[in-house]
Design an enzyme around this catalytic site. Structure first.
Site: not given
Length: 277
Positions: A159, A172
Protein backbone atom coordinates in the site's frame (compact mmCIF):
# COMPACT_ATOMS: atom_id res chain seq x y z
CA UNK A 1 34.56 -2.68 -42.29
CA UNK A 2 32.61 -4.57 -39.70
CA UNK A 3 29.49 -2.95 -38.37
CA UNK A 4 28.70 -2.52 -34.71
CA UNK A 5 28.12 -5.61 -32.64
CA UNK A 6 24.49 -5.66 -31.65
CA UNK A 7 23.50 -7.09 -28.32
CA UNK A 8 20.69 -9.58 -28.09
CA UNK A 9 17.42 -7.66 -27.85
CA UNK A 10 15.71 -7.63 -24.51
CA UNK A 11 12.48 -9.62 -24.29
CA UNK A 12 9.28 -7.73 -24.79
CA UNK A 13 7.30 -7.19 -21.58
CA UNK A 14 4.41 -9.29 -22.82
CA UNK A 15 4.17 -12.09 -25.31
CA UNK A 16 0.96 -13.83 -26.23
CA UNK A 17 -0.19 -16.01 -23.31
CA UNK A 18 3.24 -15.66 -21.71
CA UNK A 19 2.09 -17.45 -18.53
CA UNK A 20 0.63 -20.53 -20.21
CA UNK A 21 1.61 -23.55 -18.14
CA UNK A 22 2.09 -21.46 -14.99
CA UNK A 23 -0.16 -21.62 -11.94
CA UNK A 24 -1.02 -18.72 -9.64
CA UNK A 25 -2.56 -18.32 -6.20
CA UNK A 26 -4.11 -14.92 -5.53
CA UNK A 27 -5.37 -14.35 -2.00
CA UNK A 28 -8.34 -12.11 -1.38
CA UNK A 29 -9.35 -12.41 -5.02
CA UNK A 30 -13.12 -12.77 -5.08
CA UNK A 31 -13.50 -9.01 -5.64
CA UNK A 32 -11.58 -5.74 -5.97
CA UNK A 33 -7.84 -5.61 -6.55
CA UNK A 34 -7.38 -9.35 -6.14
CA UNK A 35 -9.96 -10.15 -8.78
CA UNK A 36 -8.35 -7.64 -11.14
CA UNK A 37 -5.01 -9.39 -10.67
CA UNK A 38 -6.53 -12.86 -11.10
CA UNK A 39 -8.11 -11.72 -14.36
CA UNK A 40 -4.85 -10.26 -15.67
CA UNK A 41 -2.91 -13.45 -14.93
CA UNK A 42 -5.63 -15.65 -16.43
CA UNK A 43 -5.61 -13.48 -19.56
CA UNK A 44 -1.92 -14.33 -19.92
CA UNK A 45 -2.70 -18.06 -19.73
CA UNK A 46 -2.04 -18.83 -16.06
CA UNK A 47 -4.22 -21.26 -14.15
CA UNK A 48 -5.51 -19.43 -11.08
CA UNK A 49 -6.64 -20.33 -7.60
CA UNK A 50 -9.05 -17.78 -6.17
CA UNK A 51 -9.41 -17.21 -2.45
CA UNK A 52 -11.66 -15.03 -0.35
CA UNK A 53 -15.07 -14.65 1.19
CA UNK A 54 -18.45 -14.13 -0.41
CA UNK A 55 -21.64 -15.90 -1.35
CA UNK A 56 -20.97 -19.31 -2.86
CA UNK A 57 -23.04 -18.58 -5.95
CA UNK A 58 -21.19 -15.29 -6.58
CA UNK A 59 -17.80 -16.93 -6.22
CA UNK A 60 -18.78 -19.74 -8.57
CA UNK A 61 -19.97 -17.20 -11.11
CA UNK A 62 -16.60 -15.42 -10.95
CA UNK A 63 -14.68 -18.70 -11.09
CA UNK A 64 -16.54 -20.05 -14.10
CA UNK A 65 -16.42 -16.71 -15.92
CA UNK A 66 -12.63 -16.50 -15.61
CA UNK A 67 -12.21 -20.09 -16.75
CA UNK A 68 -14.54 -19.72 -19.73
CA UNK A 69 -13.26 -16.31 -20.82
CA UNK A 70 -9.58 -17.20 -20.75
CA UNK A 71 -9.57 -20.96 -21.31
CA UNK A 72 -7.65 -21.71 -18.11
CA UNK A 73 -8.24 -23.81 -15.04
CA UNK A 74 -9.65 -21.80 -12.13
CA UNK A 75 -10.19 -23.26 -8.69
CA UNK A 76 -11.16 -21.79 -5.34
CA UNK A 77 -9.91 -22.07 -1.77
CA UNK A 78 -12.00 -21.00 1.19
CA UNK A 79 -8.88 -20.75 3.39
CA UNK A 80 -9.01 -18.15 6.15
CA UNK A 81 -5.85 -16.04 5.89
CA UNK A 82 -5.76 -15.55 9.66
CA UNK A 83 -5.09 -19.29 10.13
CA UNK A 84 -1.62 -20.58 9.15
CA UNK A 85 -2.82 -24.18 8.87
CA UNK A 86 -5.46 -23.16 6.33
CA UNK A 87 -2.89 -21.18 4.36
CA UNK A 88 -0.72 -24.29 4.14
CA UNK A 89 -3.79 -26.23 3.06
CA UNK A 90 -4.51 -23.69 0.32
CA UNK A 91 -1.02 -24.11 -1.15
CA UNK A 92 -1.35 -27.90 -0.92
CA UNK A 93 -4.72 -27.71 -2.70
CA UNK A 94 -3.23 -25.54 -5.46
CA UNK A 95 -0.35 -27.98 -5.86
CA UNK A 96 -2.81 -30.85 -6.14
CA UNK A 97 -4.99 -28.95 -8.62
CA UNK A 98 -2.23 -27.52 -10.83
CA UNK A 99 0.96 -29.45 -10.06
CA UNK A 100 2.58 -26.58 -8.20
CA UNK A 101 2.47 -22.85 -7.55
CA UNK A 102 4.58 -20.64 -9.81
CA UNK A 103 3.05 -17.28 -8.88
CA UNK A 104 1.87 -16.14 -5.47
CA UNK A 105 0.06 -12.84 -5.05
CA UNK A 106 -0.46 -11.93 -1.40
CA UNK A 107 -3.38 -9.53 -1.61
CA UNK A 108 -5.79 -10.33 1.23
CA UNK A 109 -6.17 -7.55 3.76
CA UNK A 110 -8.46 -5.93 6.30
CA UNK A 111 -8.64 -2.47 7.86
CA UNK A 112 -9.71 -0.77 11.08
CA UNK A 113 -9.26 2.87 12.02
CA UNK A 114 -8.95 4.37 15.48
CA UNK A 115 -6.48 6.53 17.43
CA UNK A 116 -3.63 4.52 18.94
CA UNK A 117 -4.84 5.09 22.49
CA UNK A 118 -8.24 3.66 21.55
CA UNK A 119 -7.14 0.94 19.12
CA UNK A 120 -8.62 -2.43 20.20
CA UNK A 121 -5.93 -5.04 20.69
CA UNK A 122 -8.07 -7.68 19.00
CA UNK A 123 -8.28 -5.54 15.84
CA UNK A 124 -4.50 -4.96 15.96
CA UNK A 125 -3.91 -8.71 16.16
CA UNK A 126 -6.40 -9.48 13.38
CA UNK A 127 -4.87 -6.92 11.00
CA UNK A 128 -1.32 -8.09 11.66
CA UNK A 129 -2.41 -11.72 11.18
CA UNK A 130 -4.06 -11.21 7.80
CA UNK A 131 -2.04 -8.33 6.38
CA UNK A 132 1.44 -9.49 7.43
CA UNK A 133 1.67 -12.94 9.01
CA UNK A 134 -0.37 -14.49 6.19
CA UNK A 135 2.10 -13.05 3.66
CA UNK A 136 4.94 -14.77 5.51
CA UNK A 137 3.06 -18.08 5.82
CA UNK A 138 2.07 -18.28 2.16
CA UNK A 139 5.53 -17.24 1.01
CA UNK A 140 7.18 -19.85 3.20
CA UNK A 141 4.83 -22.51 1.82
CA UNK A 142 5.49 -21.79 -1.89
CA UNK A 143 9.23 -21.17 -1.83
CA UNK A 144 10.39 -24.82 -1.85
CA UNK A 145 8.49 -25.55 -5.07
CA UNK A 146 9.66 -22.36 -6.75
CA UNK A 147 13.26 -22.97 -5.73
CA UNK A 148 13.15 -26.56 -7.00
CA UNK A 149 11.94 -25.37 -10.41
CA UNK A 150 14.22 -22.34 -10.54
CA UNK A 151 11.35 -19.96 -11.37
CA UNK A 152 8.75 -18.11 -9.37
CA UNK A 153 7.09 -14.78 -8.80
CA UNK A 154 5.97 -13.54 -5.39
CA UNK A 155 4.02 -10.29 -5.54
CA UNK A 156 2.91 -8.64 -2.32
CA UNK A 157 0.15 -6.09 -2.48
CA UNK A 158 1.30 -3.57 0.08
CA UNK A 159 0.00 0.00 0.00
CA UNK A 160 1.03 3.61 -0.13
CA UNK A 161 0.75 3.09 3.62
CA UNK A 162 3.77 0.80 3.38
CA UNK A 163 5.76 3.92 2.44
CA UNK A 164 4.06 6.69 4.41
CA UNK A 165 1.68 6.91 7.34
CA UNK A 166 -1.76 8.29 8.10
CA UNK A 167 -3.44 8.93 11.41
CA UNK A 168 -5.75 6.33 12.95
CA UNK A 169 -4.27 3.47 10.92
CA UNK A 170 -1.60 2.16 13.29
CA UNK A 171 -2.08 -1.55 12.62
CA UNK A 172 -2.51 -1.22 8.86
CA UNK A 173 0.52 1.05 8.47
CA UNK A 174 2.64 -1.19 10.69
CA UNK A 175 1.59 -4.29 8.75
CA UNK A 176 2.21 -2.76 5.33
CA UNK A 177 5.62 -1.44 6.37
CA UNK A 178 6.34 -4.98 7.55
CA UNK A 179 5.28 -6.39 4.17
CA UNK A 180 7.87 -4.19 2.44
CA UNK A 181 10.58 -5.40 4.81
CA UNK A 182 9.62 -9.02 4.25
CA UNK A 183 9.60 -8.41 0.49
CA UNK A 184 13.21 -7.22 0.61
CA UNK A 185 14.35 -10.16 2.72
CA UNK A 186 12.77 -12.71 0.38
CA UNK A 187 14.23 -10.89 -2.63
CA UNK A 188 17.71 -11.11 -1.14
CA UNK A 189 17.35 -14.77 -0.21
CA UNK A 190 16.29 -15.64 -3.78
CA UNK A 191 18.60 -13.18 -5.56
CA UNK A 192 20.68 -15.81 -7.39
CA UNK A 193 17.80 -17.93 -8.71
CA UNK A 194 14.88 -17.28 -11.00
CA UNK A 195 12.51 -16.36 -8.19
CA UNK A 196 11.63 -12.71 -7.65
CA UNK A 197 9.75 -10.98 -4.88
CA UNK A 198 8.33 -7.47 -5.22
CA UNK A 199 5.60 -5.31 -3.76
CA UNK A 200 2.96 -3.14 -5.38
CA UNK A 201 1.89 -0.12 -3.33
CA UNK A 202 -1.54 1.12 -4.42
CA UNK A 203 -2.99 4.40 -3.27
CA UNK A 204 -6.73 4.85 -3.52
CA UNK A 205 -8.23 2.17 -5.76
CA UNK A 206 -11.95 2.20 -6.41
CA UNK A 207 -13.01 -1.09 -4.86
CA UNK A 208 -16.15 -1.99 -2.89
CA UNK A 209 -14.22 -1.30 0.35
CA UNK A 210 -13.24 2.20 -0.79
CA UNK A 211 -16.73 2.86 -2.14
CA UNK A 212 -18.02 2.20 1.37
CA UNK A 213 -15.66 4.87 2.71
CA UNK A 214 -16.97 7.31 0.09
CA UNK A 215 -20.56 6.48 1.07
CA UNK A 216 -19.69 7.00 4.75
CA UNK A 217 -18.16 10.42 4.03
CA UNK A 218 -21.21 11.43 2.00
CA UNK A 219 -23.59 10.36 4.76
CA UNK A 220 -21.56 11.85 7.60
CA UNK A 221 -20.92 15.22 5.95
CA UNK A 222 -24.05 15.56 3.85
CA UNK A 223 -22.13 15.51 0.56
CA UNK A 224 -23.04 14.23 -2.86
CA UNK A 225 -21.31 11.05 -4.06
CA UNK A 226 -19.11 13.08 -6.42
CA UNK A 227 -18.13 15.56 -3.71
CA UNK A 228 -17.38 12.77 -1.26
CA UNK A 229 -15.20 11.07 -3.87
CA UNK A 230 -13.35 14.32 -4.55
CA UNK A 231 -12.83 14.89 -0.82
CA UNK A 232 -11.35 11.43 -0.33
CA UNK A 233 -8.98 11.77 -3.28
CA UNK A 234 -8.05 15.37 -2.55
CA UNK A 235 -6.68 14.53 0.87
CA UNK A 236 -3.98 12.20 -0.49
CA UNK A 237 -3.93 11.52 -4.23
CA UNK A 238 -2.73 14.47 -6.38
CA UNK A 239 -3.98 12.99 -9.64
CA UNK A 240 -7.53 13.22 -8.24
CA UNK A 241 -8.22 9.93 -9.96
CA UNK A 242 -8.54 6.43 -8.60
CA UNK A 243 -6.25 3.66 -9.74
CA UNK A 244 -8.18 0.66 -11.01
CA UNK A 245 -7.95 -3.06 -10.21
CA UNK A 246 -7.15 -3.62 -13.89
CA UNK A 247 -4.13 -1.31 -13.68
CA UNK A 248 -2.85 -3.16 -10.62
CA UNK A 249 -3.43 -6.43 -12.45
CA UNK A 250 -1.46 -5.26 -15.48
CA UNK A 251 1.50 -4.35 -13.27
CA UNK A 252 1.34 -7.74 -11.55
CA UNK A 253 1.36 -9.45 -14.94
CA UNK A 254 4.37 -7.36 -15.99
CA UNK A 255 6.24 -8.44 -12.85
CA UNK A 256 5.71 -12.04 -14.00
CA UNK A 257 7.30 -11.34 -17.39
CA UNK A 258 10.89 -11.99 -18.47
CA UNK A 259 11.37 -8.23 -18.77
CA UNK A 260 10.93 -7.96 -14.99
CA UNK A 261 13.42 -10.70 -14.09
CA UNK A 262 15.83 -8.24 -12.49
CA UNK A 263 13.23 -6.25 -10.59
CA UNK A 264 13.82 -7.62 -7.11
CA UNK A 265 12.80 -6.27 -3.73
CA UNK A 266 11.08 -3.23 -5.25
CA UNK A 267 8.13 -1.30 -3.84
CA UNK A 268 6.24 0.05 -6.84
CA UNK A 269 3.71 2.83 -6.11
CA UNK A 270 0.50 3.07 -8.10
CA UNK A 271 -0.82 6.03 -6.17
CA UNK A 272 -1.46 9.03 -8.39
CA UNK A 273 1.48 10.88 -6.86
CA UNK A 274 0.54 10.26 -3.20
CA UNK A 275 4.04 9.27 -2.07
CA UNK A 276 5.76 11.82 -4.34
CA UNK A 277 4.66 14.63 -2.04
Amino acid sequence: MNGPVLSKPEPLPFTSRMLKGRAAVVTGSTSGIGLGIAGALAAQGADVMLNGFGRAEDIERVRSSLADTHGVRVSYSVADMSKPDEIDGMITQATDDFGGVDILVNNAGIQHTAPVREFPIERWNAILAINLTAVFCATRAVLPHMESRGWGRIINIASAHGLVASVHKAAYVAAKHGVLGLTKVVALETATIGVTCNAICPGWVLTPLVQKQIDDIAAREGLSADDARAKLLGEKQPSLEFATPEQIGALAAFLCSDAAAQIRGAALPVDGGWTAQ
